[in-house]
Design a protein around this motif. Sequence first.
Motif, PDB file in Angstrom:
ATOM      1  N   PHE A 448       0.823  -1.206   0.000  1.00  0.00           N
ATOM      2  CA  PHE A 448       0.000   0.000   0.000  1.00  0.00           C
ATOM      3  C   PHE A 448       0.859   1.259   0.000  1.00  0.00           C
ATOM      4  O   PHE A 448       0.474   2.275  -0.602  1.00  0.00           O
ATOM      5  CB  PHE A 448      -0.953  -0.005   1.194  1.00  0.00           C
ATOM      6  N   ARG A 449       2.011   1.207   0.648  1.00  0.00           N
ATOM      7  CA  ARG A 449       2.896   2.376   0.646  1.00  0.00           C
ATOM      8  C   ARG A 449       3.369   2.701  -0.775  1.00  0.00           C
ATOM      9  O   ARG A 449       3.553   3.872  -1.120  1.00  0.00           O
ATOM     10  CB  ARG A 449       4.120   2.105   1.543  1.00  0.00           C
ATOM     11  N   ALA A 450       3.540   1.658  -1.587  1.00  0.00           N
ATOM     12  CA  ALA A 450       4.026   1.854  -2.951  1.00  0.00           C
ATOM     13  C   ALA A 450       3.009   2.554  -3.837  1.00  0.00           C
ATOM     14  O   ALA A 450       3.359   3.024  -4.930  1.00  0.00           O
ATOM     15  CB  ALA A 450       4.408   0.513  -3.574  1.00  0.00           C
ATOM     16  N   SER A 451       1.753   2.629  -3.412  1.00  0.00           N
ATOM     17  CA  SER A 451       0.759   3.366  -4.190  1.00  0.00           C
ATOM     18  C   SER A 451       0.047   4.411  -3.335  1.00  0.00           C
ATOM     19  O   SER A 451      -1.099   4.775  -3.584  1.00  0.00           O
ATOM     20  CB  SER A 451      -0.273   2.401  -4.803  1.00  0.00           C
ATOM     21  N   PHE A 452       0.762   4.926  -2.330  1.00  0.00           N
ATOM     22  CA  PHE A 452       0.185   5.938  -1.440  1.00  0.00           C
ATOM     23  C   PHE A 452       0.771   7.309  -1.742  1.00  0.00           C
ATOM     24  O   PHE A 452       1.986   7.465  -1.855  1.00  0.00           O
ATOM     25  CB  PHE A 452       0.459   5.578   0.026  1.00  0.00           C
ATOM     26  N   ASP A 453      -0.110   8.280  -1.873  1.00  0.00           N
ATOM     27  CA  ASP A 453       0.289   9.669  -2.103  1.00  0.00           C
ATOM     28  C   ASP A 453      -0.473  10.530  -1.106  1.00  0.00           C
ATOM     29  O   ASP A 453      -1.709  10.531  -1.096  1.00  0.00           O
ATOM     30  CB  ASP A 453      -0.040  10.093  -3.535  1.00  0.00           C
ATOM     31  N   ALA A 454       0.251  11.236  -0.263  1.00  0.00           N
ATOM     32  CA  ALA A 454      -0.386  11.967   0.829  1.00  0.00           C
ATOM     33  C   ALA A 454      -1.403  12.988   0.345  1.00  0.00           C
ATOM     34  O   ALA A 454      -2.377  13.281   1.047  1.00  0.00           O
ATOM     35  CB  ALA A 454       0.690  12.649   1.679  1.00  0.00           C
ATOM     36  N   ALA A 455      -1.199  13.538  -0.844  1.00  0.00           N
ATOM     37  CA  ALA A 455      -2.101  14.568  -1.344  1.00  0.00           C
ATOM     38  C   ALA A 455      -3.357  13.991  -1.986  1.00  0.00           C
ATOM     39  O   ALA A 455      -4.355  14.700  -2.135  1.00  0.00           O
ATOM     40  CB  ALA A 455      -1.369  15.455  -2.349  1.00  0.00           C
ATOM     41  N   ARG A 456      -3.332  12.714  -2.377  1.00  0.00           N
ATOM     42  CA  ARG A 456      -4.463  12.144  -3.106  1.00  0.00           C
ATOM     43  C   ARG A 456      -5.092  10.932  -2.442  1.00  0.00           C
ATOM     44  O   ARG A 456      -6.270  10.661  -2.644  1.00  0.00           O
ATOM     45  CB  ARG A 456      -4.013  11.771  -4.532  1.00  0.00           C
ATOM     46  N   SER A 457      -4.315  10.172  -1.684  1.00  0.00           N
ATOM     47  CA  SER A 457      -4.841   8.962  -1.073  1.00  0.00           C
ATOM     48  C   SER A 457      -5.790   9.297   0.070  1.00  0.00           C
ATOM     49  O   SER A 457      -5.831  10.428   0.572  1.00  0.00           O
ATOM     50  CB  SER A 457      -3.691   8.092  -0.567  1.00  0.00           C
ATOM     51  N   GLY A 458      -6.540   8.285   0.506  1.00  0.00           N
ATOM     52  CA  GLY A 458      -7.527   8.485   1.540  1.00  0.00           C
ATOM     53  C   GLY A 458      -6.930   8.597   2.932  1.00  0.00           C
ATOM     54  O   GLY A 458      -5.730   8.391   3.152  1.00  0.00           O
ATOM     55  N   ASP A 459      -7.810   8.889   3.890  1.00  0.00           N
ATOM     56  CA  ASP A 459      -7.406   8.900   5.291  1.00  0.00           C
ATOM     57  C   ASP A 459      -7.225   7.478   5.810  1.00  0.00           C
ATOM     58  O   ASP A 459      -6.543   7.262   6.807  1.00  0.00           O
ATOM     59  CB  ASP A 459      -8.453   9.638   6.128  1.00  0.00           C
ATOM     60  N   LEU A 460      -7.876   6.533   5.123  1.00  0.00           N
ATOM     61  CA  LEU A 460      -7.682   5.121   5.390  1.00  0.00           C
ATOM     62  C   LEU A 460      -7.654   4.384   4.063  1.00  0.00           C
ATOM     63  O   LEU A 460      -8.206   4.862   3.064  1.00  0.00           O
ATOM     64  CB  LEU A 460      -8.822   4.538   6.244  1.00  0.00           C
ATOM     65  N   VAL A 461      -7.028   3.207   4.043  1.00  0.00           N
ATOM     66  CA  VAL A 461      -7.037   2.357   2.865  1.00  0.00           C
ATOM     67  C   VAL A 461      -7.445   0.958   3.317  1.00  0.00           C
ATOM     68  O   VAL A 461      -6.904   0.432   4.300  1.00  0.00           O
ATOM     69  CB  VAL A 461      -5.664   2.306   2.171  1.00  0.00           C
ATOM     70  N   VAL A 462      -8.420   0.372   2.596  1.00  0.00           N
ATOM     71  CA  VAL A 462      -9.024  -0.896   2.998  1.00  0.00           C
ATOM     72  C   VAL A 462      -8.666  -1.995   2.006  1.00  0.00           C
ATOM     73  O   VAL A 462      -8.732  -1.793   0.792  1.00  0.00           O
ATOM     74  CB  VAL A 462     -10.561  -0.759   3.075  1.00  0.00           C
ATOM     75  N   ALA A 463      -8.274  -3.161   2.527  1.00  0.00           N
ATOM     76  CA  ALA A 463      -8.013  -4.336   1.692  1.00  0.00           C
ATOM     77  C   ALA A 463      -9.019  -5.426   2.031  1.00  0.00           C
ATOM     78  O   ALA A 463      -9.190  -5.779   3.205  1.00  0.00           O
ATOM     79  CB  ALA A 463      -6.604  -4.859   1.927  1.00  0.00           C
TER      80      ALA A 463
END
Length: 549
Positions: A448-463
């Motif tokens: 998830f870190r490899a596709s995380f961008d602080a300006a665009r990603s959510g406050d949470l990410v669900v798998a």
Amino acid sequence: MRAHWILAALTALLPTAASAAPPPRPKLVVMISVDQFSADLFAEYRGTYTSGLKRLMQGGVFPAGYQSHAATETCPGHSTLLTGSRPARTGIIANDWLDLGVTRGKDSSHGVYCAEDETKTPAPGQPYVVSPAHLRVPTLGDRLKAVSPQSRVVSVAGKDRAAVMMGGHTTDQIWFWDPSSKPGFVTLVDRTGPAPAAVAAANARVAATVARPPAVPLPPICRGRDVAVPIGAGKSVGRLVAMKPNDARGFRASPLFDAAVADLAIALADEMKLGRGPATDVLIVGLSASDYVGHTYGTEGAEMCAQQVGLDATIGRLLAALDRIGIPYEVALSADHGGFDLPERLTVQGTADAARVSSADPVGTVGKAIGRTLGLSGPVLLGTGPFGDVYVARDVPADRKAQVVALAKARLLAEPQVAAVFTAEELLTVPSPTAAVPMDEWPLAQRFRASFDAARSGDLVVALKPHVVPIADPTKGYVATHGSPWNYDRRVPILFWYPGMTGFEHPLPVETVDILPTLAATIGLDVPAAEIDGRCLDLDAGAGSTCGR
């Protein structure tokens, strides 16, 4: 004894893999992307290919390629293929994300499409303005044109996001299928001047094909897969059905679609005389039919089998056309992501935990529950589906946001089909992945870190848990999908080939971000290592190296 001496002397005169002269630098670099071409699908059919894919398998074969990030969707995957960068660097975190500062449409949607410029007003009948505005890094074509302005970059694809993310910001020609109007290929709205004659001819052929589609017989190798799988409401998939006239949607989910894309690419290469100018050119071909077949029918039926036969033939025609040009060229082929079959068929075949998501909107349900608990009105949580990025609504008071995030994580983790939930704060503390740990062994947080961008990603990410398909109702058009952090969605083949290449197979895992530096090395294009995430793969089967030529 004399005979052995003569044989040894003659052998010494023959070139070896270690001493053979390197091939000439290519005048044309060709990137082929096959949408939803998983490593599993490649392994399943590689023994049946007889044309284009068979020829590419005579080059450098990397069967354990990885779209190493968690967001295994079309746009993020294509953004890695010719940038050398993971989505955390390209900024393309998903096909769609939410920008809570953007409000559009009657429903006050905050949605942003990865390949659009939401600051511009689309033409009537168009949902958005196609643009590479969100891509934060240069592509191979962008880098090449920066140092060699005479290079031409042509990108043709079945999807706008494929053409844009591989083509980049400085394409000379970019054409993609337009699903919102009459069947045909269109370009960016800011392109002026007459279109190449190849485009009008291609669109005329497409219109004729859609109006009166030719029969696509079931290949003999597919007959054993021609089995109907019920999906509810009296519907089934698994048996090859003839395409109906004037069915543009059905056309997209057929081998005819890839053939049309390749025909346009071939015609543009000929009309523009690619590879015959003073500098190296780039031709990008995005073949999207496998993805539409996978979504519409699944990956294990007669439909996908027929698509694989058609795909092989289409790539064969493309390579034959490149041969006729008579110039040095090289080809790379990979995919934007893998895919997963429909759970109804998988359950029959013994995958006991294959299932559909039990709720189409678990994020909204959890958000409403949190709102009742905390006395907050309005939609507390926003998302784009039953998994992926989740955003806390802007109306939530700032001093309550941390409490909402904590409650949301706990309640989403309590959902029986959820495997993991990460907060933005947690992901920001995860170090960016390095070569120290092979990408097939990355923990979920690093994916998830490899596709995380602080300006665009959510406050949470669900798998979601493995084998849970995030389509609640398969009777509405799509029966299967991708997008998970699990290896069946991450693993893709990577192939390199050029005429005269000595073939080899590399079994260890590599990444799609390695494609850019590998191609750049063969054309003498310098790409600073600090600007990308990938590394050069050596395509010399002997003691030499194509890296650092």
